[in-house]
Motif scaffolding. Structure first.
Motif, short mmCIF file in Angstrom:
data_model
loop_
_atom_site.label_atom_id
_atom_site.label_comp_id
_atom_site.label_asym_id
_atom_site.label_seq_id
_atom_site.Cartn_x
_atom_site.Cartn_y
_atom_site.Cartn_z
N UNK A 122 -0.11 8.15 16.41
CA UNK A 122 1.23 7.86 15.90
C UNK A 122 1.99 9.16 15.64
N UNK A 133 0.84 -1.19 0.00
CA UNK A 133 0.00 0.00 0.00
C UNK A 133 0.88 1.25 0.00
N UNK A 187 10.12 3.86 17.42
CA UNK A 187 10.96 2.71 17.09
C UNK A 187 11.95 3.10 15.99
N UNK A 188 11.44 3.83 14.99
CA UNK A 188 12.29 4.29 13.90
C UNK A 188 13.43 5.15 14.44
N UNK A 189 13.12 5.94 15.49
CA UNK A 189 14.15 6.80 16.06
C UNK A 189 15.14 6.04 16.92
N UNK A 240 -5.94 7.83 4.33
CA UNK A 240 -6.32 6.42 4.53
C UNK A 240 -5.48 5.81 5.64
N UNK A 241 -5.06 6.61 6.55
CA UNK A 241 -4.44 6.22 7.82
C UNK A 241 -3.01 5.71 7.68
N UNK A 242 -2.73 4.86 6.65
CA UNK A 242 -1.37 4.39 6.48
C UNK A 242 -0.85 3.60 7.65
N UNK A 243 -1.72 2.80 8.28
CA UNK A 243 -1.28 2.00 9.43
C UNK A 243 -0.65 0.71 8.95
N UNK A 244 0.20 0.14 9.77
CA UNK A 244 0.82 -1.15 9.45
C UNK A 244 -0.12 -2.25 9.93
N UNK A 245 -0.69 -3.02 9.00
CA UNK A 245 -1.75 -3.96 9.38
C UNK A 245 -1.26 -5.10 10.28
N UNK A 246 0.05 -5.39 10.26
CA UNK A 246 0.54 -6.53 11.02
C UNK A 246 0.92 -6.16 12.44
N UNK A 247 0.73 -4.88 12.82
CA UNK A 247 1.11 -4.47 14.17
C UNK A 247 -0.11 -4.10 14.99
N UNK A 284 15.09 0.34 7.36
CA UNK A 284 13.95 0.24 8.27
C UNK A 284 12.66 0.05 7.49
N UNK A 303 3.57 6.86 4.78
CA UNK A 303 3.48 7.16 6.21
C UNK A 303 4.79 6.78 6.89
N UNK A 309 7.06 -7.26 5.95
CA UNK A 309 5.86 -7.72 6.65
C UNK A 309 4.58 -7.53 5.84
N UNK A 310 4.50 -6.45 5.07
CA UNK A 310 3.30 -6.22 4.28
C UNK A 310 3.17 -7.27 3.16
N UNK A 354 5.55 3.23 16.52
CA UNK A 354 6.40 2.99 15.35
C UNK A 354 7.39 4.13 15.11
N UNK A 355 6.88 5.37 15.21
CA UNK A 355 7.76 6.51 14.98
C UNK A 355 8.93 6.53 15.94
N UNK A 378 0.32 4.30 0.52
CA UNK A 378 0.13 5.27 1.60
C UNK A 378 0.81 4.81 2.88
N UNK A 379 0.83 3.48 3.11
CA UNK A 379 1.54 2.98 4.28
C UNK A 379 3.02 3.29 4.15
N UNK A 387 7.70 9.36 8.70
CA UNK A 387 8.19 9.31 10.08
C UNK A 387 9.71 9.25 10.12
N UNK A 388 10.33 9.32 8.94
CA UNK A 388 11.78 9.40 8.90
C UNK A 388 12.49 8.05 8.92
N UNK A 389 11.85 7.02 8.34
CA UNK A 389 12.49 5.71 8.32
C UNK A 389 13.60 5.68 7.28
#
Lengths: 641, 366
Positions: free
Chosen positions: B191, A228, B146-148, B128-135, A244, A234, A252-253, B143-144, A230-231, A238-240
C-alpha cells in the motif's frame, strides 16, 4: 487470589473499605440528626407537594382547543402528523396490494438474501402462521407502522450517532440523555406524545421513534468512536480528507455496530409498536390489549403468537445480516424482486389477495376452553400444593402487602435516606444526589403512595428474579449441558416484546398485582441469567486453575474465586434486572397491577392527561432513582434485549 | 542546537530528504513552555512530569536523512521513536523545532500542501498494519491511489503490479482477515509502495511478526532497497534489525538521540554506558569492517594475499586469514591500504577497543 490472602491483609483491606463506607453513612446520619426536629413521620407531607393537575389540564385543554387553529400545530406538528399518517397508510396499502402471497414471498426472499435459506423458510412459515391464526390484517397494520417507525428511527438515530461520533462535545451532551432514555419504561414515553398529537397513529409512531432511536444513536456513535486507531492513522497518513476518512474508513469499519443498532432498533420498535396500542396504534397490540381487557386469553394468544413470531424472525434475520463475515449463498436482488412481483401479480389475477377465510385456524375457543378448565381445576383447591390463584393470593398477602405496608409506614425522609445511602455506597455523591432528587420529585408530584406501591412490586419482583436468575446463571456457568439447553430458551425470551408476557400470566394467575410481578420476573429473568453466566464464565481461568491446584472444592471455587471476581457482572445483572422489572411492573397496570401504571392507563382511557402525565413523570423519576441506586460507578455497555 | 553525539557526515552537496533540527514533542498542558524554558527543558522525565504534568516524548532531536539511505531510529519502548516518525508528516503535531523535506518547511505547510506530502512524498508502514478489513488485498493496496482520485481501472492495474512486487500474487481478492501476519504486512508495504513515495516510513513494521517471518520481511525490505534505492526511515526496537538494515542508526533514549552513526560506529565506539550496555551482546565480527580492524599501511609486497575490500566485515576476514594462515591485505582501488592478521581480528571478536589508539582496555573496564 482469595485463597492466597495472608491474614493481615484480609483484616486490613476490608477495614479500610468499611471505614470509607462508614464515613459516608455517618455523614448521612449526622445530616439527618440535624434535620430531624424539622421532619415529621408518615407519608410525604402535603405542603411539600405541588399540584400540577391544574396547569397540566390547562395545557392539555389548550392543546385540544388549538390543535386545529394554532400555527404551531398547523405548520409544524400538523405536517409531521400528516406525513406520518400518509406514509403509514401508503405502506399499509402497498402491503395489502401485494397480497398475502406477495408479502410472504418478499419476506422469505429478503431473508434468503441476507440470512440464507433456513431463515427464509422460517420467515415464510411465520407469515403463513400469522395468516392461519386469522391475524393477517392486524399483522400488516403492525408491520406498516413498524416500517415507518423503524425508518424514521434509523434516520434520526444514525444522524444523532454520526454527530456524537464526530464531535466530542455533542457526545458528552448526548450520552447521559441516551443512557437515561434507555432505562426508562416504555410506558413513560406515551403521554407526552399523546398530549401533542392526540390518540392515534401519529402519536404511536412518534412514541415508537422516540423509544427506538436511542440504541441506533448509541451504537452508531460507539461504532464510529471504536474504530481501530491505527487504521485511521494509516488512512490519514495516506493523505485522506475528513470526508474520505469518514466514507471509506470510519463508516465501513462501524458496519457491525450499525447493523447491531438496526437490530436493536427494530426489536425495540416492535416492542413499542405493540405497547402503543394503548394510544391508538391498532394492529396486533390492539387485539392483545382488547382481549386482555376482557380477560379473553384465547384471543390474546391468537394475536400474541404472531407478535412473538415476528419478533423472532426480525431478530434472527437482522442478526444474521450483522454477522456478515461468512455469507451463505444468496440469491440475486433482481431475481428476488421479480419473483415477488410475479407472485403478487398471480395472486391478484386469481383474486386471492386476502387471506382465504377457510384457511384460518380458530385457536381462541380451544384455548379459552383450556383456560376455563384450568380456572376450574388448577386455580385453587388442588390438594397439597394449592392452586395458581392461591399462590398469587398468598404472594400478595404474604409478600406484596407487607412490603408495601412497610414502605408506606416508613417516614418519607427515611426512604430518602435509604436511597441516598444505597446510591452513595456503590456510586459517587453525584449519583446519590440524582437518586435522592428523583425520589423527592415523586413526593413533590404528589404520587408518593402509588409510587411506593409500584416500588414494592418492583422490589418483590427483583428479589425473586435475582434468586432465580443467580441460581440458574451459576448452574449455566458451571455446566455446559445446562448452558446448551438454556441458550435457545433465553434467545427466544429475550426477543419477545414486554407486552406478550402479560398473556400467559393472566391465563395462569388472573388479574392483580401478583400476575404483574410474575410477568416482570419472567421478562427480566433471561437477561439476569445471561449476564450472571457470562460474568462467571469470564472469570480469569488462571485464577480458577490456581485455586484448583491448591485443592479448592467446587463450592470454595465458587464462593472464594468466581463470585468475587464476577462482582461487576453481578452488579450489572442487578441493575438490568431492576430496569427490566420496572418496565413490566408499569405495564402490569393494564392487568390489575394498579399503582403508577394504572394511573397512566387510566389517564389515557379517560382522557385525563393530567393524572397520566403526573404518573408518567413519577415513573421517569422512579426509573432514574432505581437505575442510580443499582448502578456501579462505571457505565454499562448495552442493554440486554 | 547541535548534536552532542559524534556524527560523521561524509562531505556531500545533496540536500537531505528530511532535515530535522531541534525537534520537540511534549504531551500535556501548555506544552510550548517546556522547550522555551531551558530550566524545564533540562529536567529529567520524572521530574518534568512531577513539576508540569507534561511528558516530553521527543526532546531536542536533530538529524538529516540522506537521499537513498536507510535511516534507522532505534530505542526501547517509550523512547519516543514512534512519536518522532509521526512528527515527520505531522500525524502528530510537533511542539517545537523545524522539519523540512527537500528543503521545504513541513511545519509551515497548509492543509493542502500537507495532504499532498502525505499522498505523494512520504508513505508509512505500521506496526499493526492498519489495513481496512472490509476491503480486498487489491483494494487495500489501491487505497492510497483512490484517495488521490486515480480512476478505478488505473489504480487497480498499478496496485496489481505492486502486489506482485511484494510477492502476493494470487491473493488479490482475499481479505486481510484471511491472511497471515507476514502477508498482511506485505499488503501494508504494498500500500505504501503503490503511491510511489519519495520516502518510506516504517514504524516497527515487523515487531508483531514471528521471528522467521520477520527475517523474511527484513530481507524483502533489503531487496526492495537494493532494487529501487528508495529513501527509508525505519523505526525499530530490535538492535539486530537496526544493524542489519540501517545505513545509519539514531539510538534514542527518553526522547533524546544518544548516538547517531553507522552500525559500526554504534557497536565499535558506543557514546556512553547506555549504548555500550545495549550493544554488549552484538556479535561484533558481523558488524565491524576490516577498515576498522586493520593496521594501516601498505603490506609492501606486490601480491596482496587475501585481498579484502575495506567494507568487508570481520567475519569474512577471519575466514580468509584462517584459510591462508597468514595476514591478509586490505585493498581499495587496487592499492593496499592496510593489513589484518589473526591477532587484530581476535581483538574485534573479543571486544577489545580497536578504534582507539593507546593502551588497550576492555570496554567494561572504562
Amino acid at each position: 487470589m482469595a485463597t492466597l490472602t495472608v491474614p493481615a491483609s484480609r483484616t486490613n483491606i476490608p477495614r479500610l473499605l468499611k471505614s470509607r463506607t462508614a464515613a459516608k453513612l455517618l455523614l448521612l446520619a449526622l445530616v439527618t440528626a440535624v434535620l430531624l426536629p424539622l421532619l415529621h413521620g408518615g407519608s410525604w407531607p402535603h405542603d411539600l407537594t405541588v399540584s400540577l393537575d391544574k396547569p397540566l389540564t390547562g395545557a392539555s385543554n389548550w392543546v385540544i382547543d388549538n390543535r386545529d387553529s394554532h400555527p404551531l400545530f398547523l405548520y409544524f406538528f400538523g405536517y409531521i402528523s400528516n406525513a406520518v399518517v400518509l406514509s403509514v397508510r401508503a405502506v399499509y396499502l402497498t402491503l395489502l396490494a401485494a397480497g398475502w402471497t406477495g408479502v410472504t414471498a418478499f419476506g422469505a426472499l429478503l431473508a434468503w438474501r441476507v440470512a440464507g435459506p433456513r431463515l427464509a423458510a422460517g420467515t415464510a412459515i411465520a407469515f403463513l402462521a400469522c395468516g392461519a391464526l386469522g391475524m393477517w390484517v392486524p399483522t400488516m397494520q403492525t408491520l406498516a407502522l413498524m416500517v415507518v417507525a423503524v425508518l424514521a428511527s434509523v434516520v434520526v438515530g444514525a444522524l444523532l450517532g454520526l454527530a456524537a461520533g464526530l464531535s466530542d462535545r455533542l457526545d458528552r451532551a448526548l450520552r447521559p440523555v441516551l443512557d437515561t432514555m434507555q432505562v426508562l419504561p416504555a410506558f413513560a414515553y406515551l403521554l407526552p406524545v399523546v398530549l401533542v398529537f392526540g390518540i392515534g397513529v401519529p402519536a404511536a409512531v412518534l412514541a415508537t421513534v422516540v423509544y427506538a432511536a436511542p440504541p441506533m444513536a448509541r451504537l452508531t456513535a460507539l461504532g464510529l468512536r471504536g474504530a481501530d486507531p491505527e487504521v485511521l492513522e494509516a488512512v490519514e497518513s495516506l493523505g485522506a480528507t475528513r470526508r474520505q476518512r469518514l466514507l471509506t474508513a470510519r463508516i465501513p469499519l462501524a458496519r457491525g455496530e450499525l447493523l447491531l443498532g438496526l437490530n436493536q432498533t427494530i426489536m425495540m420498535a416492535l416492542s413499542m409498536a405493540v405497547i402503543a396500542s394503548v394510544i391508538g396504534a391498532g394492529g396486533l397490540g390492539d387485539r392483545v390489549y382488547q382481549a386482555l381487557a376482557s380477560v379473553d386469553v384465547g384471543q390474546a394468544l391468537a394475536a400474541g403468537i404472531p407478535i412473538v413470531l415476528l419478533a423472532i424472525v426480525l431478530d434472527r434475520v437482522t442478526g444474521a445480516a450483522g454477522d456478515g463475515t461468512s455469507r451463505p449463498k444468496t440469491i440475486g436482488r433482481a431475481y428476488a424482486l421479480a419473483v415477488t412481483v410475479a407472485v403478487a401479480l398471480a395472486a391478484r389475477l386469481l383474486g386471492r389477495l386476502d387471506w382465504p377465510s377457510g384457511w384460518t385456524l380458530n385457536i381462541a375457543e380451544p384455548v379459552n376452553r383450556a383456560v376455563d378448565w384450568m380456572t376450574n381445576h388448577l386455580y385453587s383447591g388442588v390438594p397439597v400444593i394449592g392452586g395458581t390463584a392461591d399462590w398469587a393470593g398468598h404472594f400478595t398477602t404474604w409478600i406484596l402487602d407487607p412490603v408495601r405496608g412497610g414502605l408506606q409506614w416508613l417516614p418519607w425522609w427515611s426512604v430518602l435516606l435509604i436511597v441516598a445511602a444505597l446510591a452513595w455506597t456503590i456510586g459517587t455523591w453525584r449519583t446519590a444526589l440524582t437518586a435522592v432528587l428523583a425520589m423527592a420529585a415523586i413526593g413533590v408530584l404528589g404520587v408518593w403512595d402509588p409510587a411506593l406501591d409500584t416500588l414494592s412490586q418492583v422490589l418483590a419482583a427483583v428479589a425473586v428474579t435475582l434468586v432465580l436468575g443467580f441460581a440458574t446463571g451459576i448452574a449455566a456457568a458451571r455446566s455446559d449441558r445446562v448452558e446448551r439447553a438454556l441458550r435457545p430458551v433465553l434467545d427466544v425470551f429475550q426477543t419477545m416484546p414486554q407486552f406478550v408476557y402479560l398473556i400467559p400470566v393472566v391465563a395462569l394467575f388472573g388479574v392483580g398485582r401478583a400476575p404483574a410481578v410474575a410477568a416482570a420476573v419472567v421478562y427480566a429473568l433471561p437477561a439476569v441469567v445471561r449476564i450472571t453466566a457470562q460474568g462467571l464464565r469470564q472469570v480469569d481461568p488462571a485464577a480458577l486453575e490456581s485455586a484448583r491446584s491448591l485443592g479448592a472444592t467446587g463450592r470454595q471455587q465458587l464462593w472464594q474465586v468466581q463470585l468475587p471476581l464476577a462482582k461487576r457482572s453481578l452488579l450489572l445483572a442487578v441493575n438490568q434486572g431492576v430496569v427490566l422489572v420496572l418496565a413490566v411492573v408499569i405495564i402490569g397496570g393494564l392487568v390489575g397491577g394498579g399503582a403508577l401504571g394504572y394511573n397512566v392507563a387510566f389517564g389515557l382511557a379517560q382522557g385525563d392527561l393530567a393524572t397520566g402525565l403526573v404518573a408518567g413523570g413519577a415513573i421517569v423519576c422512579l426509573g432514574l432513582m432505581l437505575d442510580r441506586v443499582t448502578q456501579p460507578t462505571e457505565r454499562r455497555a448495552t442493554k440486554g434485549a | 542546537m547541535t548534536l552532542t553525539v559524534p556524527t560523521r557526515k561524509p562531505p556531500t552537496n545533496d540536500t537531505p530528504v528530511f532535515s530535522v533540527s531541534g525537534l520537540w514533542k511534549v504531551f500535556g498542558p501548555k506544552p510550548r513552555r517546556i522547550p522555551d524554558d531551558p530550566e524545564l527543558a533540562a529536567l529529567e522525565p520524572a521530574d518534568l512530569r512531577a513539576r508540569t504534568g507534561c511528558t516530553a516524548a521527543v526532546r531536542d532531536v536533530s538529524f538529516d536523512v540522506r537521499k537513498g539511505e536507510v535511516f534507522v531510529v532505534m530505542g526501547l519502548s517509550g523512547s519516543g521513536k514512534s512519536t518522532l516518525v509521526r512528527c515527520l508528516t505531522r500525524l502528530i503535531e510537533p511542539t517545537a523545532g523545524t522539519i523540512s523535506i527537500d528543503g521545504e518547511d513541513v511545519r509551515a505547510m497548509d492543509k493542502t500542501r500537507l495532504r499532498d506530502l502525505r499522498r505523494h512524498r512520504a508513505a508509512m508502514v505500521f506496526q499493526h498494519f492498519g489495513l481496512l478489513p472490509h476491503r480486498t488485498v487489491l483494494d487495500n493496496v489501491a487505497y492510497g491511489l483512490e484517495i488521490q482520485g486515480v480512476g478505478k481501472a488505473e489504480r487497480r492495474e498499478r496496485a496489481a503490479e505492486v502486489v506482485a512486487k511484494v510477492g502476493l500474487e494470487g491473493m488479490e481478492h482475499r481479505r486481510p482477515a484471511q491472511l497471515s501476519g507476514g502477508q498482511r504486512q506485505r499488503v501494508g508495504l504494498a500500500r505504501a509502495l503503490a503511491v510511489d513515495p519519495e520516502v518510506l516510513l516504517f514504524d516497527e513494521p515487523f515487531s508483531a511478526l514471528d521471528p522467521l517471518i520477520r527475517r523474511d520481511m527484513q530481507d524483502e525490505v533489503a531487496r526492495l532497497h537494493r532494487e529501487e534505492g528508495r529513501t527509508m526511515v525505519f523505526i525499530t526496537h530490535d538492535l539486530a534489525e537496526a544493524l542489519k538494515l540501517g545505513d545509519r542508526i539514531a539510538l534514542m533514549r527518553d526522547g533524546k538521540v544518544v548516538q547517531l552513526g553507522s552500525p559500526e560506529e554504534i557497536v565499535g565506539s558506543p557514546a556512553d554506558d547506555y549504548v555500550r550496555e545495549f550493544v554488549r551482546d552484538v556479535p561484533r565480527e558481523q558488524v565491524m569492517t576490516v577498515r576498522t580492524a586493520m593496521k594501516p599501511g601498505a603490506c609492501g609486497g606486490p601480491e596482496h594475499p587475501g585481498a579484502l575490500a575495506p567494507d568487508a566485515v570481520v567475519v569474512d576476514a577471519i575466514r580468509t586469514v584462517a584459510e591462508t594462515g597468514a595476514a591478509a591485505c586490505v585493498v581499495e582501488d587496487g592499492t593496499c591500504v592496510g593489513t589484518v592478521d589473526h591477532e587484530l581480528l581476535l581483538d574485534v571478536v573479543a571486544g577489545v577497543d580497536v578504534g582507539v589508539p593507546g593502551p588497550r582496555t576492555s570496554p567494561e573496564a572504562v
